[in-house]
Write a protein that holds these residues in place. Structure first.
Motif, PDB file in Angstrom:
ATOM      1  N   VAL A 158      15.870  19.560   2.682  1.00  0.00           N
ATOM      2  CA  VAL A 158      16.356  19.532   1.308  1.00  0.00           C
ATOM      3  C   VAL A 158      17.855  19.806   1.236  1.00  0.00           C
ATOM      4  N   MET A 159      18.425  20.328   2.307  1.00  0.00           N
ATOM      5  CA  MET A 159      19.857  20.611   2.341  1.00  0.00           C
ATOM      6  C   MET A 159      20.704  19.392   2.710  1.00  0.00           C
ATOM      7  N   ASP A 160      20.044  18.266   2.953  1.00  0.00           N
ATOM      8  CA  ASP A 160      20.788  17.055   3.294  1.00  0.00           C
ATOM      9  C   ASP A 160      21.753  16.680   2.171  1.00  0.00           C
ATOM     10  N   GLY A 161      23.004  16.553   2.503  1.00  0.00           N
ATOM     11  CA  GLY A 161      24.026  16.159   1.541  1.00  0.00           C
ATOM     12  C   GLY A 161      24.712  17.310   0.839  1.00  0.00           C
ATOM     13  N   VAL A 162      24.161  18.529   0.943  1.00  0.00           N
ATOM     14  CA  VAL A 162      24.745  19.666   0.231  1.00  0.00           C
ATOM     15  C   VAL A 162      26.097  20.045   0.830  1.00  0.00           C
ATOM     16  N   THR A 163      26.167  20.085   2.150  1.00  0.00           N
ATOM     17  CA  THR A 163      27.437  20.436   2.806  1.00  0.00           C
ATOM     18  C   THR A 163      28.522  19.436   2.444  1.00  0.00           C
ATOM     19  N   GLN A 164      28.183  18.147   2.507  1.00  0.00           N
ATOM     20  CA  GLN A 164      29.155  17.116   2.162  1.00  0.00           C
ATOM     21  C   GLN A 164      29.567  17.216   0.690  1.00  0.00           C
ATOM     22  N   ALA A 165      28.597  17.485  -0.174  1.00  0.00           N
ATOM     23  CA  ALA A 165      28.898  17.611  -1.609  1.00  0.00           C
ATOM     24  C   ALA A 165      29.795  18.817  -1.865  1.00  0.00           C
ATOM     25  N   ALA A 166      29.544  19.912  -1.144  1.00  0.00           N
ATOM     26  CA  ALA A 166      30.363  21.113  -1.317  1.00  0.00           C
ATOM     27  C   ALA A 166      31.799  20.879  -0.866  1.00  0.00           C
ATOM     28  N   ILE A 167      31.971  20.084   0.196  1.00  0.00           N
ATOM     29  CA  ILE A 167      33.319  19.767   0.678  1.00  0.00           C
ATOM     30  C   ILE A 167      34.021  18.824  -0.303  1.00  0.00           C
ATOM     31  N   ALA A 168      33.267  17.846  -0.811  1.00  0.00           N
ATOM     32  CA  ALA A 168      33.865  16.853  -1.709  1.00  0.00           C
ATOM     33  C   ALA A 168      34.177  17.426  -3.089  1.00  0.00           C
ATOM     34  N   ASP A 169      33.302  18.292  -3.591  1.00  0.00           N
ATOM     35  CA  ASP A 169      33.497  18.851  -4.935  1.00  0.00           C
ATOM     36  C   ASP A 169      33.003  20.297  -4.969  1.00  0.00           C
ATOM     37  N   PRO A 170      33.756  21.212  -4.367  1.00  0.00           N
ATOM     38  CA  PRO A 170      33.295  22.607  -4.268  1.00  0.00           C
ATOM     39  C   PRO A 170      33.105  23.276  -5.624  1.00  0.00           C
ATOM     40  N   VAL A 171      33.900  22.891  -6.614  1.00  0.00           N
ATOM     41  CA  VAL A 171      33.773  23.502  -7.940  1.00  0.00           C
ATOM     42  C   VAL A 171      32.422  23.151  -8.559  1.00  0.00           C
TER      43      VAL A 171
END
Length: 310
Positions: A211-224
């Motif tokens: 379920v964490m797939d994409g979360v790291t990338q999303a956090a890097i792309a839009d941390p806010v």
């Protein structure tokens, strides 16, 4: 079996670790993503395998105690969720996917692990079991009309189709559990309960990573945005827990605290798993960050639960 039993006894730490492993190793989370929906079905099988028919009978015998809580979880809660979405303009802040996810989460039945949590926290495990059981059985009838009709949330799926998919997923898991129970026998299932708990934790670990797939990338792309969503999931859980406690306080502090725990821990994964293509990708991002309050709040609020329940 010894290793599985050990996993069952250290479930909390292992599950929290699974969430952070998925964040730290995004490639592993991506590899595990195809296992997301199958892991949901397998978790349902394990839950139904351990479910005692006596719990359903007990729920039928004490409707005055159980039905108000089920009504709050499945009917009142989503109305509160939609009111919050509208009042705070969550669609404007986070997008339609997150707004839908909040409503779906508030309309979902309790987590299958809520009974174990209630027992660990010395709350009313019997009440949580009955609400989880009845809520799960009634959810295919209540959730689709609420999120697609009465509340007005638009998805790429009809009410009837979503009801059929939810019912089908529950029926499939129920049939598999029934076959296993018939072949293995109740005595053997009871004898290997620790090992089954460990196997359940293992499947939950797969789910936590997937379920964490994409979360790291999303956090890097839009941390806010991701930070805001993390704050949102904690806030929604805590607000519903507070409302559940206050609403059921006349029934006693222990009952009210148990309802609070139930209200803040919902099985949204089963809904998204039944019709993944119908939901915006942000709904799955919401489901992912939702794991933080699910795994952290029971431990952080343990002293509060015990204080409020006595």
């Amino acid at each position: 079996m010894t290793a599985l039993a050990w996993m069952g006894k250290h479930a909390t730490a292992l599950l929290a670790a699974g969430v952070f492993v998925g964040l730290a190793l995004p490639d592993l989370a991506t590899m595990a993503r195809p296992l997301l929906v199958p892991s949901i079905v397998v978790m349902l099988v394990f839950s139904l395998l351990r479910l005692q028919p006596a719990a359903i009978v007990e729920a039928a015998r004490s409707p005055g105690r159980v039905l108000p809580v089920v009504g709050f979880v499945l009917l009142v809660s989503p109305a509160i969720g939609w009111a919050g979405v509208s009042a705070f303009d969550l669609e404007g802040m986070f997008g339609i996917g997150v707004a839908v996810a909040v409503v779906v989460w508030t309309a979902s039945p309790p987590l299958v692990s809520v009974t174990a949590l209630a027992t660990i926290l010395r709350l009313d495990g019997a009440l949580s079991l009955m609400v989880m059981t009845l809520g799960g059985l009634l959810m295919p009838l209540t959730l689709p009309p609420l999120i697609l009709g009465l509340i007005g949330v638009e998805l790429h799926i009809g009410v009837g189709e979503l009801m059929l998919r939810l019912t089908g997923m529950l029926a499939l898991a129920g049939c598999i559990a029934a076959v296993i129970r018939a072949v293995a026998g109740r005595a053997r299932i009871q004898r290997y309960s620790d090992a089954l708990d460990g196997a359940f934790v293992l499947v939950m670990l797969v789910f936590a990573v997937a379920v964490m797939d994409g979360v790291t990338q999303a956090a890097i792309a839009d941390p806010v945005k991701v930070a805001g969503m993390i704050a949102l999931v904690f806030a929604v859980s805590l607000i519903l827990q507070g409302l559940g406690f206050l609403l059921f306080l006349p029934a006693g502090r222990r009952t009210a605290t148990t309802v609070a725990l139930i209200a803040g821990n919902r099985n949204m994964a089963i809904v998204l798993g039944a019709a993944p293509a119908a939901f915006h990708p942000d709904a799955f991002l919401y489901l992912a960050v939702l794991q933080f309050p699910i795994y952290l709040l029971p431990a952080l609020l343990r002293p509060v639960y015990r204080r409020l329940s006595t």
